[in-house]
Design a protein around this motif. Structure first.
Motif, PDB file in Angstrom:
ATOM      1  N   ALA A  57       0.909  -1.021  -0.040  1.00  2.57           N
ATOM      2  CA  ALA A  57      -0.083   0.019   0.024  1.00  2.57           C
ATOM      3  C   ALA A  57       0.964   1.136   0.021  1.00  2.57           C
ATOM      4  CB  ALA A  57      -0.892   0.064   1.130  1.00  2.57           C
ATOM      5  N   THR A  58       0.313   2.284  -0.267  1.00  2.00           N
ATOM      6  CA  THR A  58       1.034   3.659  -0.265  1.00  2.00           C
ATOM      7  C   THR A  58       0.099   4.686   0.536  1.00  2.00           C
ATOM      8  OG1 THR A  58       1.596   3.246  -2.477  1.00  2.00           O
ATOM      9  CG2 THR A  58       1.865   5.616  -1.582  1.00  2.00           C
ATOM     10  N   LEU A  59       0.627   5.382   1.647  1.00  2.00           N
ATOM     11  CA  LEU A  59       0.054   6.554   2.187  1.00  2.00           C
ATOM     12  C   LEU A  59       0.532   7.640   1.477  1.00  2.00           C
ATOM     13  CD1 LEU A  59       0.810   5.864   6.083  1.00  2.00           C
ATOM     14  CD2 LEU A  59      -1.436   5.940   5.000  1.00  2.00           C
ATOM     15  N   LEU A  60      -0.458   8.566   1.264  1.00  2.00           N
ATOM     16  CA  LEU A  60      -0.162  10.040   0.637  1.00  2.00           C
ATOM     17  C   LEU A  60      -0.074  10.949   1.484  1.00  2.00           C
ATOM     18  CD1 LEU A  60      -2.164   9.276  -3.010  1.00  2.00           C
ATOM     19  CD2 LEU A  60       0.253   9.092  -2.320  1.00  2.00           C
ATOM     20  N   LEU A  61       0.832  11.626   1.946  1.00  2.00           N
ATOM     21  CA  LEU A  61       0.709  12.851   2.756  1.00  2.00           C
ATOM     22  C   LEU A  61       0.552  14.116   2.056  1.00  2.00           C
ATOM     23  CD1 LEU A  61       2.446  10.437   4.746  1.00  2.00           C
ATOM     24  CD2 LEU A  61       1.109  11.786   6.166  1.00  2.00           C
ATOM     25  N   ILE A  62      -0.294  14.744   1.930  1.00  2.00           N
ATOM     26  CA  ILE A  62      -0.285  16.000   1.116  1.00  2.00           C
ATOM     27  C   ILE A  62      -0.523  17.095   1.893  1.00  2.00           C
ATOM     28  CG2 ILE A  62      -1.290  17.208  -0.973  1.00  2.00           C
ATOM     29  CD1 ILE A  62      -1.865  14.170  -1.793  1.00  2.00           C
ATOM     30  N   THR A  63       0.435  18.094   2.221  1.00  2.00           N
ATOM     31  CA  THR A  63       0.117  19.372   2.947  1.00  2.00           C
ATOM     32  C   THR A  63       0.548  20.418   2.140  1.00  2.00           C
ATOM     33  OG1 THR A  63       2.007  19.600   4.256  1.00  2.00           O
ATOM     34  CG2 THR A  63       0.380  17.940   5.049  1.00  2.00           C
ATOM     35  N   PRO A  64       0.330  21.862   2.370  1.00  2.00           N
ATOM     36  CA  PRO A  64       0.942  23.058   1.714  1.00  2.00           C
ATOM     37  C   PRO A  64       2.454  22.982   1.871  1.00  2.00           C
ATOM     38  CG  PRO A  64      -1.241  23.433   2.586  1.00  2.00           C
ATOM     39  CD  PRO A  64      -0.952  22.115   3.226  1.00  2.00           C
ATOM     40  N   GLU A  65       2.706  22.410   2.906  1.00  2.00           N
ATOM     41  CA  GLU A  65       4.289  22.254   3.486  1.00  2.00           C
ATOM     42  C   GLU A  65       5.155  21.258   2.666  1.00  2.00           C
ATOM     43  OE1 GLU A  65       2.039  22.297   6.115  1.00  2.00           O
ATOM     44  OE2 GLU A  65       2.181  24.495   6.096  1.00  2.00           O
ATOM     45  N   PHE A  66       4.347  20.095   2.447  1.00  2.00           N
ATOM     46  CA  PHE A  66       5.233  18.874   2.065  1.00  2.00           C
ATOM     47  C   PHE A  66       4.074  17.807   1.315  1.00  2.00           C
ATOM     48  CE2 PHE A  66       4.825  17.935   6.411  1.00  2.00           C
ATOM     49  CZ  PHE A  66       4.106  16.786   6.659  1.00  2.00           C
ATOM     50  N   VAL A  67       4.922  17.106   0.483  1.00  2.00           N
ATOM     51  CA  VAL A  67       4.088  15.870  -0.214  1.00  2.00           C
ATOM     52  C   VAL A  67       4.837  15.034  -0.325  1.00  2.00           C
ATOM     53  CG1 VAL A  67       2.965  15.018  -2.478  1.00  2.00           C
ATOM     54  CG2 VAL A  67       2.884  17.446  -1.934  1.00  2.00           C
ATOM     55  N   LEU A  68       4.297  13.737   0.449  1.00  2.00           N
ATOM     56  CA  LEU A  68       5.167  12.417   0.776  1.00  2.00           C
ATOM     57  C   LEU A  68       4.421  11.492   0.144  1.00  2.00           C
ATOM     58  CD1 LEU A  68       6.710  13.094   4.151  1.00  2.00           C
ATOM     59  CD2 LEU A  68       7.978  13.435   2.084  1.00  2.00           C
ATOM     60  N   TYR A  69       5.061  10.394  -0.566  1.00  2.00           N
ATOM     61  CA  TYR A  69       4.505   9.046  -0.720  1.00  2.00           C
ATOM     62  C   TYR A  69       5.145   7.992   0.288  1.00  2.00           C
ATOM     63  CZ  TYR A  69       3.422  11.805  -4.833  1.00  2.00           C
ATOM     64  OH  TYR A  69       3.227  12.802  -5.775  1.00  2.00           O
ATOM     65  N   LEU A  70       4.611   7.221   1.072  1.00  5.27           N
ATOM     66  CA  LEU A  70       5.248   6.254   1.853  1.00  5.27           C
ATOM     67  C   LEU A  70       4.696   5.051   1.305  1.00  5.27           C
ATOM     68  CD1 LEU A  70       4.301   8.330   4.910  1.00  5.27           C
ATOM     69  CD2 LEU A  70       6.679   7.690   4.449  1.00  5.27           C
ATOM     70  N   LYS A  71       5.814   4.237   0.664  1.00  8.27           N
ATOM     71  CA  LYS A  71       5.188   2.878   0.154  1.00  8.27           C
ATOM     72  C   LYS A  71       5.840   1.812   1.184  1.00  8.27           C
ATOM     73  CE  LYS A  71       5.623   4.652  -4.583  1.00  8.27           C
ATOM     74  NZ  LYS A  71       6.195   4.280  -6.021  1.00  8.27           N
ATOM     75  N   GLY A  72       4.892   0.912   1.235  1.00 10.57           N
ATOM     76  CA  GLY A  72       5.242  -0.282   2.092  1.00 10.57           C
ATOM     77  C   GLY A  72       4.216  -1.377   2.135  1.00 10.57           C
ATOM     78  N   ARG A  73       4.503  -2.200   3.092  1.00  6.56           N
ATOM     79  CA  ARG A  73       3.524  -3.324   3.565  1.00  6.56           C
ATOM     80  C   ARG A  73       3.138  -3.071   5.079  1.00  6.56           C
ATOM     81  NH1 ARG A  73       2.825  -7.547   0.206  1.00  6.56           N
ATOM     82  NH2 ARG A  73       4.302  -7.501  -1.485  1.00  6.56           N
ATOM     83  N   ALA A  74       1.705  -3.419   5.311  1.00  6.51           N
ATOM     84  CA  ALA A  74       0.873  -3.228   6.587  1.00  6.51           C
ATOM     85  C   ALA A  74       0.999  -4.595   7.147  1.00  6.51           C
ATOM     86  CB  ALA A  74      -0.213  -2.511   6.411  1.00  6.51           C
ATOM     87  N   ALA A  75       1.342  -4.712   8.416  1.00  7.70           N
ATOM     88  CA  ALA A  75       1.277  -5.748   9.242  1.00  7.70           C
ATOM     89  C   ALA A  75       0.313  -5.635  10.474  1.00  7.70           C
ATOM     90  CB  ALA A  75       2.630  -6.447  10.211  1.00  7.70           C
ATOM     91  N   LEU A  76      -0.729  -6.509  10.669  1.00  7.56           N
ATOM     92  CA  LEU A  76      -1.762  -6.286  11.608  1.00  7.56           C
ATOM     93  C   LEU A  76      -1.305  -6.457  12.902  1.00  7.56           C
ATOM     94  CD1 LEU A  76      -4.914  -6.110  12.121  1.00  7.56           C
ATOM     95  CD2 LEU A  76      -5.026  -8.433  11.986  1.00  7.56           C
ATOM     96  N   LEU A  77      -1.108  -5.480  14.015  1.00  9.28           N
ATOM     97  CA  LEU A  77      -0.874  -5.735  15.406  1.00  9.28           C
ATOM     98  C   LEU A  77      -1.868  -6.281  16.036  1.00  9.28           C
ATOM     99  CD1 LEU A  77       0.959  -2.294  15.739  1.00  9.28           C
ATOM    100  CD2 LEU A  77       1.876  -4.589  15.420  1.00  9.28           C
ATOM    101  N   PHE A  78      -3.003  -5.790  15.870  1.00  7.91           N
ATOM    102  CA  PHE A  78      -4.199  -6.305  16.743  1.00  7.91           C
ATOM    103  C   PHE A  78      -5.428  -5.551  16.430  1.00  7.91           C
ATOM    104  CE2 PHE A  78      -2.370  -2.386  18.740  1.00  7.91           C
ATOM    105  CZ  PHE A  78      -3.385  -1.769  19.046  1.00  7.91           C
ATOM    106  N   SER A  79      -6.707  -6.090  16.632  1.00  9.65           N
ATOM    107  CA  SER A  79      -7.797  -5.464  16.551  1.00  9.65           C
ATOM    108  C   SER A  79      -8.583  -5.226  17.897  1.00  9.65           C
ATOM    109  CB  SER A  79      -8.599  -6.647  15.840  1.00  9.65           C
ATOM    110  OG  SER A  79      -8.180  -7.001  14.660  1.00  9.65           O
ATOM    111  N   GLN A  80      -9.085  -4.352  18.032  1.00  9.55           N
ATOM    112  CA  GLN A  80      -9.716  -3.945  19.360  1.00  9.55           C
ATOM    113  C   GLN A  80     -10.476  -2.395  19.084  1.00  9.55           C
ATOM    114  OE1 GLN A  80      -6.942  -3.051  22.504  1.00  9.55           O
ATOM    115  NE2 GLN A  80      -8.458  -4.051  23.995  1.00  9.55           N
ATOM    116  N   PHE A  81     -11.663  -2.430  20.185  1.00 10.24           N
ATOM    117  CA  PHE A  81     -12.483  -1.408  19.696  1.00 10.24           C
ATOM    118  C   PHE A  81     -13.077  -1.272  18.555  1.00 10.24           C
ATOM    119  CE2 PHE A  81      -8.921   0.246  22.711  1.00 10.24           C
ATOM    120  CZ  PHE A  81      -9.380  -0.085  24.011  1.00 10.24           C
ATOM    121  N   GLY A  82     -13.158  -2.440  17.759  1.00  8.94           N
ATOM    122  CA  GLY A  82     -13.708  -2.332  16.456  1.00  8.94           C
ATOM    123  C   GLY A  82     -13.031  -1.815  15.359  1.00  8.94           C
TER     124      GLY A  82
END
Length: 157
Positions: free
Chosen positions: A74-99
């Protein structure tokens, strides 16, 4: 145009995510669905947590995005007037809680976007943003704090 940065969460982003004041900037999370198409989830600052030099985020339990994350990068896109970043990676499930399903984002690449020479004088002036009512904001902050603490414990354990 983008340039490759070291594959670690930039300090500026960690500071932004750990800021005391909630941000109104939306954070698109791009996953790939089962037939290969992009699937977008719009996360808020409340749902993306910096734990030391790592990023964790949470989604409603059992969503399409959560399912996609378990199978594909997956990719997280962080777009603000100060900076634009693309963070590419894989997500690992840590836990499920509170829905919510809580993921650690294992970073593989960081790209910083900037105007090409022929685009000089052009810049992003705003990002996708949202506004929530004060009671909603308080509840989201409470949930964020609880899940952030659980992320810290999971990371240390």
């Amino acid at each position: 145009m983008s340039i490759q940065l070291p594959a670690r969460v930039p300090r500026r982003l960690l500071d932004w995510l750990n800021g005391a004041e909630p941000q109104s900037t939306a954070i698109p999370l791009v996953t790939i669905d089962e037939v290969g198409f992009p699937h977008i989830a719009i996360l808020s600052w409340f749902e993306v947590i910096a734990v030391e030099a790592e990023i964790c985020f949470f989604l409603r339990e059992g969503t399409h995005s959560a399912g996609n994350l378990l199978k594909r990068p997956a990719t997280l896109l962080l777009i603000t007037p100060e900076f634009v970043l693309y963070l590419k990676g894989r997500a690992a499930l840590l836990f499920s809680q509170f829905g919510h399903d809580v993921f650690r984002f294992d970073l593989h690449a960081v790209l910083k976007d900037h105007p090409a020479v022929e685009e000089s004088g052009t810049r992003i002036t705003s990002a996708i943003s949202f506004r929530d009512d004060l009671p909603v904001r308080r509840e989201r902050l409470r949930l964020r704090r609880k899940l952030a603490e659980k992320c810290r414990i999971a990371k240390d354990g």
